[in-house]
Scaffold this active site. Structure first.
Site, short mmCIF file in Angstrom:
data_model
loop_
_atom_site.label_atom_id
_atom_site.label_comp_id
_atom_site.label_asym_id
_atom_site.label_seq_id
_atom_site.Cartn_x
_atom_site.Cartn_y
_atom_site.Cartn_z
N LYS A 161 0.86 -1.28 0.00
CA LYS A 161 0.15 0.14 0.03
C LYS A 161 0.89 1.38 0.09
O LYS A 161 0.56 2.21 -0.66
CB LYS A 161 -0.97 -0.09 1.04
CG LYS A 161 -2.14 -1.02 0.90
CD LYS A 161 -2.77 -1.13 2.45
CE LYS A 161 -3.92 -2.34 2.26
NZ LYS A 161 -4.61 -2.73 3.61
N GLN A 175 -4.43 -1.62 9.80
CA GLN A 175 -4.38 -2.74 8.95
C GLN A 175 -5.02 -3.84 9.79
O GLN A 175 -4.56 -4.10 11.06
CB GLN A 175 -2.77 -3.04 8.78
CG GLN A 175 -2.58 -4.29 8.11
CD GLN A 175 -3.25 -4.34 6.69
OE1 GLN A 175 -2.95 -3.16 6.04
NE2 GLN A 175 -3.69 -5.45 6.35
N ASP A 216 -10.89 2.80 4.36
CA ASP A 216 -11.24 1.42 4.20
C ASP A 216 -12.59 1.33 4.15
O ASP A 216 -13.21 0.24 3.59
CB ASP A 216 -10.74 0.55 5.50
CG ASP A 216 -9.48 -0.09 5.02
OD1 ASP A 216 -9.01 -0.47 4.09
OD2 ASP A 216 -8.70 -0.49 6.05
#
Lengths: 296, 296
Positions: free
Chosen positions: B55, B99, B122
């Protein structure tokens, strides 16, 4: 096969009695316990007035203090939000219910989200909706109609795991949460909607073990469409002409009851099915929010 | 029929280039425009480290400033919340990505909800989830994997209205929102899950026009299971032994590619399908949140 009728009137009466008894007991244990709901009606729609009256009557019957606030149809959005904020902050109010639909100048989503999530007895605010949709979320306040249907299904001991469930309609209030609640209980769910083709409707209905119909079309489901032994829950409220009635019309559901009753194992009628369950779930949700706010 | 491969690598590269060009242009037009993401990694899981590295690399390539905050595996919940609050209030940060998975002392739902909804790249916070699930809500931030899949479907001009879509898996991150996004675009959706029987799985797969599989089982879908001409999107990431590889294993999806490719019309491979789409959607979401926060 002649289907057994799922008697929403009976089921809701027994639940209403439980709620009434619980409130009586709580009032004895906690003398300051005084559960209160405020219902807001904007404008004068006759159907809304009927629903509001039914809800207030039910509240009174079980010992819930009900207050109706009526606002003119042209109330501004800011004013509505201010009123809601005041009620959100009023500790004597445990539930707030904004009767829908609202006049067009009011943004329904914005207004329903302005109700404090802890007082949102309709379960329409985003955080309550999100809790229904997230897989492992603890359910908060579940919208009354799908909650009432799940109660009926449990009352009738209808098996869901490994079954095909079909929900007709995908509204935020009924079809959407309904599908998710059935899925959470193990059903494999297909949602039919306005963009489903006629062939799709026929195919999925014919293979369904449990059908919940909330499309608002009289005669949407006929006995020929469904599988032998299926369970049908009818959420439709439609009016068809009937000269034998004083009003000239009669309320029916989405389901052709007589033909479906020859094929299904259980079926909920309209009227006397989901309708009374929805009303009693307002009380159930209010009792839940009041207990939480009293910390009991 | 031999299926056409849906090339996620190619589609994501072209989208990445668009994002890069848009950021370059915005930086010229607005010299203070400096989109920044903060990625939080708790502990040292090797798979998480790989994803985080990918990422950050992708961010750098398109001109997004990426910062990694690594915390020890035993960080307390309060400390995590405090860190998140500081980032929520930091105007130089436009996106926050925690994460997952998190160590067990941290409540994943509570943590993901602590990310400010405007910085939640997200799309996991409750309000973003609710927007996906509510019928008429304006979509806010859509979780990256389902968003990436919808992009692939559009890129490939796959028709959804009037089609049977089957989603395998009902997670909050993939299956849940995926079903709703397909439904919003007119598909009639059935979600299969761990409580669906084998017969149900076989029945619905065989009747599906579009299949999205996210169950995490290698070989879950075989060519014999699907309908001729269907479209298959494979979200699975599974590892199977492979002696020809240095690591002794190889990544595969849920779908037996070779047999399905004989029957389907289009199919996304693993690797090189959904994976790269998910990564590029982090960039896409970050660009969206940064533009909103800059008011451009």
């Amino acid at each position: 096969m002649v289907a057994e009728k799922i008697d929403g009137k009976l089921i809701s009466s027994s639940l209403r009695l439980n709620i009434q008894n619980e409130i009586s007991s709580l009032k004895i244990l906690h003398p300051d316990f005084n559960p209160k709901i405020v219902i807001i009606q904007v404008g004068d729609r006759p159907d809304s007035s009927t629903y509001v009256r039914m809800k207030l009557k039910s509240c009174a019957e079980v010992g819930i203090d009900g207050e109706l606030l009526k606002y003119p149809a042209d109330i501004s959005q800011d004013e509505m939000i201010n009123k809601l904020n005041a009620l959100n902050n009023d500790k004597s109010v445990h539930g707030i219910l904004v009767q829908l639909p609202l006049p067009s100048q009011l943004d329904e989503e914005l207004i329903t989200n302005a109700v404090n999530v802890e007082k949102d007895v309709d379960g329409f605010s985003e955080l309550n909706i999100a809790a229904v949709f997230k897989k492992n979320s603890k359910l908060k306040i579940v919208p009354c109609t799908p909650k009432g249907i799940m109660y009926m299904i449990d009352y009738e001991k209808i098996q869901l795991e490994g079954k095909n469930a079909v929900v007709c309609g995908r509204s935020d209030i009924v079809g959407g949460p309904m599908g998710k609640l059935l899925e959470k209980r193990g059903a494999t769910v297909t949602t039919l909607h306005s963009k489903s083709s006629l062939d799709q409707v026929k195919f999925f209905l014919k293979n369904a073990d449990v059908i919940v119909s909330a499309v608002g079309k009289a005669g949407f489901i006929h006995g020929d469409d469904v599988k032998s032994g299926c369970v049908i829950i009818d959420v439709g409220t439609n009016y068809v002409p009937d000269e034998t009635k004083k009003s000239g019309q009669r309320m029916v559901g989405d389901v052709d009851y007589d033909s479906c009753a020859q094929v299904a194992s259980k079926i909920s009628p309209v009227p006397g099915g989901v309708g009374p369950m929805t009303v009693v779930m307002v009380l159930h949700n209010l009792l839940q929010t009041a207990k939480e706010q009293y910390g009991i």
